[in-house]
Scaffold this active site. Sequence first.
Site, PDB file in Angstrom:
ATOM      1  N   ASN A  13      -4.200   4.629  -2.999  1.00 43.72           N
ATOM      2  CA  ASN A  13      -3.059   3.790  -2.627  1.00 43.72           C
ATOM      3  C   ASN A  13      -2.473   3.217  -3.907  1.00 43.72           C
ATOM      4  OD1 ASN A  13      -1.286   1.929  -1.646  1.00 43.72           O
ATOM      5  ND2 ASN A  13      -2.778   0.755  -0.452  1.00 43.72           N
ATOM      6  N   LYS A  20      -5.450   1.337  -5.632  1.00 45.30           N
ATOM      7  CA  LYS A  20      -6.724   1.200  -4.911  1.00 45.30           C
ATOM      8  C   LYS A  20      -7.220   2.599  -4.594  1.00 45.30           C
ATOM      9  CE  LYS A  20      -5.416  -3.060  -2.615  1.00 45.30           C
ATOM     10  NZ  LYS A  20      -4.755  -3.526  -1.417  1.00 45.30           N
ATOM     11  N   ARG A  90      -1.427   7.317   0.171  1.00 40.43           N
ATOM     12  CA  ARG A  90      -0.509   6.514   0.951  1.00 40.43           C
ATOM     13  C   ARG A  90       0.870   6.624   0.296  1.00 40.43           C
ATOM     14  NH1 ARG A  90      -0.951   0.048   1.948  1.00 40.43           N
ATOM     15  NH2 ARG A  90       0.808  -0.101   3.365  1.00 40.43           N
ATOM     16  N   HIS A 179       4.110  -0.248   7.333  1.00 39.39           N
ATOM     17  CA  HIS A 179       2.736  -0.586   7.772  1.00 39.39           C
ATOM     18  C   HIS A 179       2.287   0.308   8.923  1.00 39.39           C
ATOM     19  CE1 HIS A 179       3.424  -4.981   6.261  1.00 39.39           C
ATOM     20  NE2 HIS A 179       2.735  -4.295   5.348  1.00 39.39           N
ATOM     21  N   HIS A 207       0.663  -7.117  11.773  1.00 41.86           N
ATOM     22  CA  HIS A 207      -0.015  -6.913  10.489  1.00 41.86           C
ATOM     23  C   HIS A 207       0.455  -8.036   9.566  1.00 41.86           C
ATOM     24  CE1 HIS A 207      -1.792  -4.580   7.113  1.00 41.86           C
ATOM     25  NE2 HIS A 207      -0.946  -5.361   6.463  1.00 41.86           N
ATOM     26  N   GLY A 209      -0.311  -9.632   6.126  1.00 41.62           N
ATOM     27  CA  GLY A 209      -0.967  -9.642   4.811  1.00 41.62           C
ATOM     28  C   GLY A 209       0.000 -10.279   3.830  1.00 41.62           C
ATOM     29  N   ARG A 240       8.595 -12.567   0.560  1.00 40.24           N
ATOM     30  CA  ARG A 240       9.824 -12.006   1.145  1.00 40.24           C
ATOM     31  C   ARG A 240      10.327 -12.878   2.286  1.00 40.24           C
ATOM     32  NH1 ARG A 240       7.412  -6.114   2.145  1.00 40.24           N
ATOM     33  NH2 ARG A 240       5.725  -6.611   0.713  1.00 40.24           N
ATOM     34  N   ASP A 282       0.295 -17.475  -1.281  1.00 39.85           N
ATOM     35  CA  ASP A 282      -1.037 -17.151  -0.760  1.00 39.85           C
ATOM     36  C   ASP A 282      -1.399 -18.105   0.388  1.00 39.85           C
ATOM     37  OD1 ASP A 282      -3.807 -15.731  -2.038  1.00 39.85           O
ATOM     38  OD2 ASP A 282      -4.068 -17.429  -0.685  1.00 39.85           O
ATOM     39  N   ILE A 331      -4.288 -12.181   6.537  1.00 44.78           N
ATOM     40  CA  ILE A 331      -4.075 -13.438   7.268  1.00 44.78           C
ATOM     41  C   ILE A 331      -4.519 -13.280   8.728  1.00 44.78           C
ATOM     42  CG2 ILE A 331      -2.329 -15.097   8.043  1.00 44.78           C
ATOM     43  CD1 ILE A 331      -0.677 -14.305   5.523  1.00 44.78           C
ATOM     44  N   GLU A 384      -6.799   1.158   6.675  1.00 48.00           N
ATOM     45  CA  GLU A 384      -5.794   2.174   6.359  1.00 48.00           C
ATOM     46  C   GLU A 384      -6.422   3.364   5.640  1.00 48.00           C
ATOM     47  OE1 GLU A 384      -3.738  -1.280   4.826  1.00 48.00           O
ATOM     48  OE2 GLU A 384      -1.856  -0.391   5.511  1.00 48.00           O
TER      49      GLU A 384
HETATM   50  P1  ADP Z   1      -2.062  -6.978   1.119  1.00 53.94           P
HETATM   51  O1  ADP Z   1      -0.891  -7.044   2.044  1.00 53.94           O
HETATM   52  O2  ADP Z   1      -1.684  -7.104  -0.322  1.00 53.94           O
HETATM   53  O3  ADP Z   1      -3.045  -5.874   1.422  1.00 53.94           O
HETATM   54  P2  ADP Z   1      -3.966  -8.736   2.426  1.00 53.94           P
HETATM   55  O4  ADP Z   1      -3.892  -7.980   3.706  1.00 53.94           O
HETATM   56  O5  ADP Z   1      -5.264  -8.770   1.699  1.00 53.94           O
HETATM   57  O6  ADP Z   1      -2.845  -8.336   1.387  1.00 53.94           O
HETATM   58  O7  ADP Z   1      -3.534 -10.245   2.765  1.00 53.94           O
HETATM   59  C1  ADP Z   1      -3.386 -11.202   1.775  1.00 53.94           C
HETATM   60  C2  ADP Z   1      -3.131 -12.534   2.465  1.00 53.94           C
HETATM   61  O8  ADP Z   1      -4.259 -12.852   3.288  1.00 53.94           O
HETATM   62  C3  ADP Z   1      -2.971 -13.677   1.472  1.00 53.94           C
HETATM   63  O9  ADP Z   1      -1.914 -14.537   1.902  1.00 53.94           O
HETATM   64  C4  ADP Z   1      -4.298 -14.397   1.600  1.00 53.94           C
HETATM   65  O10 ADP Z   1      -4.195 -15.765   1.297  1.00 53.94           O
HETATM   66  C5  ADP Z   1      -4.578 -14.204   3.073  1.00 53.94           C
HETATM   67  N1  ADP Z   1      -5.982 -14.506   3.382  1.00 53.94           N
HETATM   68  C6  ADP Z   1      -7.083 -13.817   3.036  1.00 53.94           C
HETATM   69  N2  ADP Z   1      -8.197 -14.473   3.446  1.00 53.94           N
HETATM   70  C7  ADP Z   1      -7.783 -15.614   4.051  1.00 53.94           C
HETATM   71  C8  ADP Z   1      -8.422 -16.721   4.676  1.00 53.94           C
HETATM   72  N3  ADP Z   1      -9.753 -16.790   4.754  1.00 53.94           N
HETATM   73  N4  ADP Z   1      -7.653 -17.714   5.188  1.00 53.94           N
HETATM   74  C9  ADP Z   1      -6.305 -17.653   5.091  1.00 53.94           C
HETATM   75  N5  ADP Z   1      -5.634 -16.642   4.529  1.00 53.94           N
HETATM   76  C10 ADP Z   1      -6.361 -15.644   4.002  1.00 53.94           C
END
Ligand code: ADP
Length: 398
Positions: A13, A20, A90, A179, A207, A209, A240, A282, A331, A384
Amino acid sequence: MSEAPEGRVLALNCGSSSVKLALLDPRTGERSLTALAERVGSDSATVTVRRGGFASVSSPDDSSHRGVVEHLVDDLRDAERDSLVGVGHRVVHGGPDFRESVVVDDLIVRRIAAVSELAPLQVPGNLAGIEAARSALGHLPSVAVFDTAFHATLPPIAYRYAVPASWYEQHGVRRYGFHGISHRYVSARAAELMGVPLSDLRLVTLHLGNGCSGAAIKGGISVDTTMGLTPLEGLVMGTRSGDIDAGALGYVGPRLGLELSELVDELNRNSGLLGLSELSNDMRTLTDAARDGSAAAGLAIDVFCYRAAKAVGSLSVALGGLDAVVLTGGIGEHSADVRAGILAHLGGFGLEIDPVANAEHGASTGGRISRSEHPIALVVPTDEELVIARDTETLASG
Ligand code: ADP
């Protein structure tokens, strides 16, 4: 009867500034190796490779996407290399043509390059990874798995924008959705967990993230989604904006002295949770800050939850009803507070959260975090890489 082909798949990816990689068994999902390259394209690029409990960190000589992928392939042990049946990639955007995963050849590379204008931040990195793997592991099939492909089933009422028809006819301006690899995986997994055939279910998958999107999945088929021509439309995300009145750009551009491309950049990089909170993109940081009393962090989270819940409502229209809301992504899988915030808006649909199950992320309830019998809410961790590995094995053995 012949047995299923043995072997492992390398799933790659290549993001805009990260790579990754996972070496995994497509039947079980077991990883024998995972790797993450960060700050790709900069002088400080680092590569972390994990085997079992052991991690090794190194710096690639060439920090480009291609250099990093070559570095990772060089790092493979002979036995790992010998176990491979294919390399899966991906690819963020497949344009209108790619409706499913494909084995990559020179023509496919040219066709992917032709749609790279639709996702200029992502597709060039995806292609660099494909080229590097094809030259370093040329004896193995490379398979492209598209984020847009699962949404190729959207009907015109969902994918057309109400703009001059020539924008669509001459320039392909329509909604594609993203996604798709994740929405496809979690919808199938939710059906397994519910013990109901996917063909009988009306699911909204969220989804959530760094990027966030929702999808309406009817009988296993994507019928609508929140992202559009690009991954900027729809829900509030880390940086975004998601949906915004396009007229706001004409209004604020001259006032800020910004060109259109700079405004779009603001919407991609400085908006969303970061823009609202002026603190962080975050969710963990924001949840902590909100607990410590930050009103801006609290507002950012509230807007995020409200907009996600509103999307569940509109996606339910596409489904003609709702059997389950499925939450995934960093998230969706890990933030009990955000899940509770979203579901609190959905009481009118008969959804009632189970606070105990939610606090433990559905760990002892097969993912289920609702008390209501119908509809229900489920936490389903996404995978994924497993979808990429399965498609790669299927096409490589076919
Ligand atoms: P990506 O879209 O880059 O793959 P992820 O799916 O890993 O990212 O999601 C990243 C988001 O998930 C960030 O906003 C991070 O803060 C949030 N996140 C991860 N663990 C927790 C948690 N325990 N509590 C709240 N948010 C979290």
